[in-house]
Design an enzyme around this catalytic site. Structure first.
Site, short mmCIF file in Angstrom:
data_model
loop_
_atom_site.label_atom_id
_atom_site.label_comp_id
_atom_site.label_asym_id
_atom_site.label_seq_id
_atom_site.Cartn_x
_atom_site.Cartn_y
_atom_site.Cartn_z
N CYS A 106 -3.93 10.58 1.42
CA CYS A 106 -3.25 9.57 1.22
C CYS A 106 -1.88 9.59 0.65
O CYS A 106 -1.03 9.58 1.37
CB CYS A 106 -4.22 8.48 0.33
SG CYS A 106 -5.54 7.85 1.14
N LYS A 162 0.68 -1.14 -0.14
CA LYS A 162 0.08 -0.07 0.05
C LYS A 162 0.83 1.20 -0.05
O LYS A 162 0.63 2.35 -0.68
CB LYS A 162 -1.04 -0.12 1.05
CG LYS A 162 -1.93 1.09 1.34
CD LYS A 162 -2.80 1.15 0.00
CE LYS A 162 -3.55 2.48 0.38
NZ LYS A 162 -4.52 2.74 -0.81
N1 LIG Z 1 -10.15 7.90 2.17
C1 LIG Z 1 -9.45 7.30 1.14
O1 LIG Z 1 -9.51 7.50 0.02
C2 LIG Z 1 -8.79 6.02 1.53
C3 LIG Z 1 -8.36 5.11 0.64
C4 LIG Z 1 -7.27 3.83 1.00
C5 LIG Z 1 -7.10 3.77 2.37
N2 LIG Z 1 -7.38 4.84 3.38
C6 LIG Z 1 -6.99 4.57 4.82
O2 LIG Z 1 -7.97 4.40 5.47
C7 LIG Z 1 -8.08 4.84 6.96
C8 LIG Z 1 -9.15 5.55 7.23
O3 LIG Z 1 -9.46 6.46 6.22
P1 LIG Z 1 -10.83 7.26 6.22
O4 LIG Z 1 -10.74 8.33 4.87
O5 LIG Z 1 -12.08 6.44 6.16
O6 LIG Z 1 -10.71 8.25 7.49
P2 LIG Z 1 -11.90 9.34 7.97
O7 LIG Z 1 -10.91 10.60 8.61
O8 LIG Z 1 -12.99 9.43 6.97
O9 LIG Z 1 -12.64 8.50 9.00
C9 LIG Z 1 -12.11 7.97 10.29
C10 LIG Z 1 -13.40 7.55 11.19
O10 LIG Z 1 -12.68 6.90 12.34
C11 LIG Z 1 -13.26 7.27 13.49
N3 LIG Z 1 -12.12 7.06 14.44
C12 LIG Z 1 -11.15 7.94 14.83
N4 LIG Z 1 -10.51 7.39 15.99
C13 LIG Z 1 -11.21 6.39 16.16
C14 LIG Z 1 -10.88 5.22 16.98
N5 LIG Z 1 -9.92 5.29 18.12
N6 LIG Z 1 -11.85 4.29 17.17
C15 LIG Z 1 -12.82 4.27 16.35
N7 LIG Z 1 -13.26 5.03 15.45
C16 LIG Z 1 -12.18 6.06 15.42
C17 LIG Z 1 -13.42 9.06 13.31
O11 LIG Z 1 -14.35 9.48 14.17
C18 LIG Z 1 -14.08 8.80 11.75
O12 LIG Z 1 -15.32 8.72 11.72
C19 LIG Z 1 -6.71 5.45 6.86
O13 LIG Z 1 -5.78 4.69 7.32
C20 LIG Z 1 -6.43 6.04 5.36
O14 LIG Z 1 -5.09 6.23 5.16
C21 LIG Z 1 -8.42 5.95 2.94
C1 LIG Z 2 -2.92 5.45 -7.48
C2 LIG Z 2 -4.52 6.28 -7.24
O1 LIG Z 2 -5.03 6.53 -7.74
N1 LIG Z 2 -4.48 6.24 -5.61
C3 LIG Z 2 -5.67 6.62 -5.03
C4 LIG Z 2 -5.39 7.73 -4.25
O2 LIG Z 2 -6.46 8.31 -4.37
P1 LIG Z 2 -6.64 10.18 -4.00
O3 LIG Z 2 -8.15 10.31 -3.91
O4 LIG Z 2 -5.74 10.49 -3.01
O5 LIG Z 2 -6.31 10.50 -5.49
P2 LIG Z 2 -5.22 10.84 -6.52
O6 LIG Z 2 -5.60 10.72 -7.94
O7 LIG Z 2 -4.11 10.04 -6.33
O8 LIG Z 2 -4.51 12.30 -6.28
C5 LIG Z 2 -3.92 12.93 -5.17
C6 LIG Z 2 -3.58 14.27 -5.33
O9 LIG Z 2 -2.56 14.03 -6.60
C7 LIG Z 2 -2.84 15.04 -7.34
N2 LIG Z 2 -2.48 14.46 -8.78
C8 LIG Z 2 -2.81 13.36 -8.88
C9 LIG Z 2 -2.48 12.74 -10.29
C10 LIG Z 2 -1.61 13.47 -11.08
O10 LIG Z 2 -1.15 12.78 -12.36
N3 LIG Z 2 -1.08 14.71 -10.60
C11 LIG Z 2 -1.57 15.12 -9.50
O11 LIG Z 2 -1.32 16.32 -9.17
C12 LIG Z 2 -4.39 15.29 -7.27
O12 LIG Z 2 -4.80 16.46 -7.85
C13 LIG Z 2 -4.61 15.09 -5.69
O13 LIG Z 2 -4.30 16.44 -5.18
O14 LIG Z 2 -5.03 7.41 -2.87
C14 LIG Z 2 -6.07 6.51 -2.55
C15 LIG Z 2 -5.86 6.59 -0.81
O15 LIG Z 2 -4.63 5.48 -0.70
C16 LIG Z 2 -6.19 5.15 -3.19
O16 LIG Z 2 -6.74 4.32 -2.64
C17 LIG Z 2 -6.58 5.60 -4.50
O17 LIG Z 2 -6.45 4.30 -5.40
#
Ligand SMILES: NC(=O)c1ccc[n+]([C@@H]2O[C@H](COP(=O)([O-])OP(=O)(O)OC[C@H]3O[C@@H](n4cnc5c(N)ncnc54)[C@H](O)[C@@H]3O)[C@@H](O)[C@H]2O)c1
Ligand SMILES: CC(=O)N[C@@H]1[C@@H](OP(=O)(O)OP(=O)(O)OC[C@H]2O[C@@H](n3ccc(=O)[nH]c3=O)[C@H](O)[C@@H]2O)O[C@H](CO)[C@@H](O)[C@@H]1O
Length: 456
Positions: free
Chosen positions: A296, A242
């Protein structure tokens, strides 16, 4: 006699070292005999909880925020902008498949599959902040029973499962790995497509702290995803998968940003060159931009650097990307000066505040440092973003799309080109300086002075 015939009559409540056939284990999961708890009900956690609820009919979601828990128990999704999620929450709460609680220890004592998806962030100094994980894992430990499995989905620095999660679970439960299971199963979904991604846009990677944990994680996600499950050697390898995905993106965007910054010295349109270079199948240079946002991509390189501080390329890429908001403002200064103006006297619109189009998230959005730097320089700063009702912390006056022509603007900085901005009538403004950080608009037919990042 059918060797599995005995299985069908035996109920099981846990999967780790379960003494029934894999088919019977899958059945026990999907009929709700094996209770699931999902910890963290945010943008990723709630879609995961709803997906597990639809699959198993027996999920407790845990969140520390009582408002989140109350709304979910009312059948209302606190997470907006995820197609299908509001319906999924309403449906699964109504039929009893999903309920929410603030009590992690209580939920842990009932569940035997524990899915952790709490936030993992970075501190001001760039070091990982795993506070939420460090809060929830001990609570799970107090409720852990033999046969339980803990599946970590939050992105973490490599080594976190073996160095933090496992010892904490062992200390709190009095059990040892081997009596319970632990696997890292990275969440590869993206905001805006969470439910469909969970169901299988990408293969699901799983890495167990031991072989049985990998087996159970494969079985669980084999039921949840329509895509393949990819088992890797161990939890640390899965953690790296990841982090490497995010680092690849950050480094690649930094490359595009460096190339775009050199367009002046090279005297070419570097976007045209990138597009032509990318016609080679092994070449995939990303797009330059005014900065890399979200929680992220800007964070995961820091997770790697916390374990591998000598990874110079990774560190430099971060520095390049973090310098892009200032570079964007510098370009605006130059263009204003060439038009006979000064940023200190300018009325400037920041177009788009969220970190990418179509999402509500503002964390690490380059709009914030850009607005702050303009404000510091004495400009009058406005900001428009159709995704946001409020813009807390943004040093700009919010403006709606329909009032932009009445703001007497001198300049526009394009940060995040939401599709709602397509209705802006650029010819309705007096002459503007436009710094387009995303190559979003073709303003050739207007009299505006345009600088497109990478093109000039
Ligand atoms: N958002 C994305 O695009 C994305 C994608 C892939 C992975 N992730 C990973 O997923 C994880 C969560 O991300 P998210 O976007 O859902 O976060 P988020 O900030 O949207 O939500 C987190 C939730 O967890 C709760 N929380 C905080 N501390 C807690 C605790 N101790 N016990 C129970 N609940 C608690 C908060 O109140 C909140 O509702 C992170 O590690 C992130 O890096 C996020
Ligand atoms: C590989 C990939 O797609 N991973 C995704 C990524 O999703 P994300 O929502 O964070 O979006 P991104 O598209 O990666 O953008 C992040 C920032 O980079 C800027 N950007 C992007 C492309 C580019 O060519 N030039 C840029 O300048 C863009 O504007 C923005 O600010 O992370 C998630 C959590 O891990 C993943 O789950 C999810 O798969």
């Amino acid at each position: 006699m059918n060797p599995n015939s005995e299985d069908t009559t035996r109920t099981i409540e846990s999967l780790y070292h379960a003494s029934v056939s894999p088919v019977r284990q899958s059945e026990a999961l999907t009929t709700g005999e094996v209770p699931v708890a999902v910890y963290g009900l945010g943008k990723m956690g709630l879609p995961i909880a709803a997906s597990f609820a639809a699959l198993t009919g027996n999920v407790t979601g845990v969140d520390i925020d009582p408002d989140v828990v109350e709304r979910i128990n009312d059948g209302v999704s606190p997470v907006r902008g995820e197609p299908g999620l509001a319906d999924a929450v309403e449906r699964t709460v109504a039929d009893g498949s999903l309920s929410a609680s603030t009590d992690a220890a209580d939920a842990a004592s009932e569940a035997s599959v524990h899915v952790v998806i709490v936030p993992t962030v970075i501190r001001e100094d760039g070091s990982p902040d795993l506070t939420a994980l460090e809060q929830v894992v001990p609570a799970i430990g107090t409720g852990l029973d033999p046969g339980d499995v803990v599946l970590i989905e939050s992105t973490v620095p490599p080594g976190t499962c073996s160095e933090v999660v496992r010892p904490t679970l062992e200390a709190e439960s009095g059990l040892s790995l081997g009596e319970f299971g632990l696997a890292f199963c990275p969440e590869r979904t993206a905001s805006g497509t969470a439910l469909s991604d969970i169901r299988g846009t990408y293969p699901k990677v799983v890495g167990g702290a031991d072989a049985e944990s990998t087996r159970v994680a494969s079985l669980v996600y084999g039921e949840l995803t329509e895509n393949a499950v990819v088992p890797v050697s161990d939890a640390t390898t899965a953690e790296c998968v990841k982090v490497f995905e995010g680092v690849y993106r950050d480094v690649n965007i930094a490359l595009a940003n460096e190339i775009a910054r050199a367009s002046g010295e090279l005297g070419i349109d570097t976007l045209e060159a990138i597009d032509a270079a990318n016609t080679l199948s092994v070449c995939d240079i990303h797009r330059p931009g005014p900065g890399v946002g979200g929680h992220c991509i800007p964070y995961y390189p820091r997770f790697l650097l916390s374990r591998a501080p000598d990874a110079r390329l990774v560190r430099t890429a971060r520095e390049v990307n973090e310098s892009m908001p200032a570079f964007t403002v510098e370009k605006l200064r130059e263009q204003l000066r060439e038009a006979g103006g000064e940023v200190a006297d300018a009325r400037v619109l920041v177009l788009g505040v969220t970190y990418r189009p179509g999402v509500e998230e503002t964390r690490e959005s380059p709009a914030y440092p850009i607005a702050a730097e303009l404000d510091d320089a004495g400009a009058t700063v406005f900001a428009a973003d159709p995704m946001l009702d409020e813009m807390p912390g943004l040093r700009a006056t919010p403006a709606s799309i329909d009032e932009l022509t009445s703001l007497d603007l001198d300049a526009v900085v394009v940060v995040t080109p939401h599709e709602e901005f397509d209705r802006i009538e650029w010819s309705a403004f007096d002459d503007l300086v436009v710094v387009d950080g995303r190559d979003a608009y073709d303003l050739d037919g207007t009299t505006h002075r345009v600088y497109t990042l990478g093109r000039y």
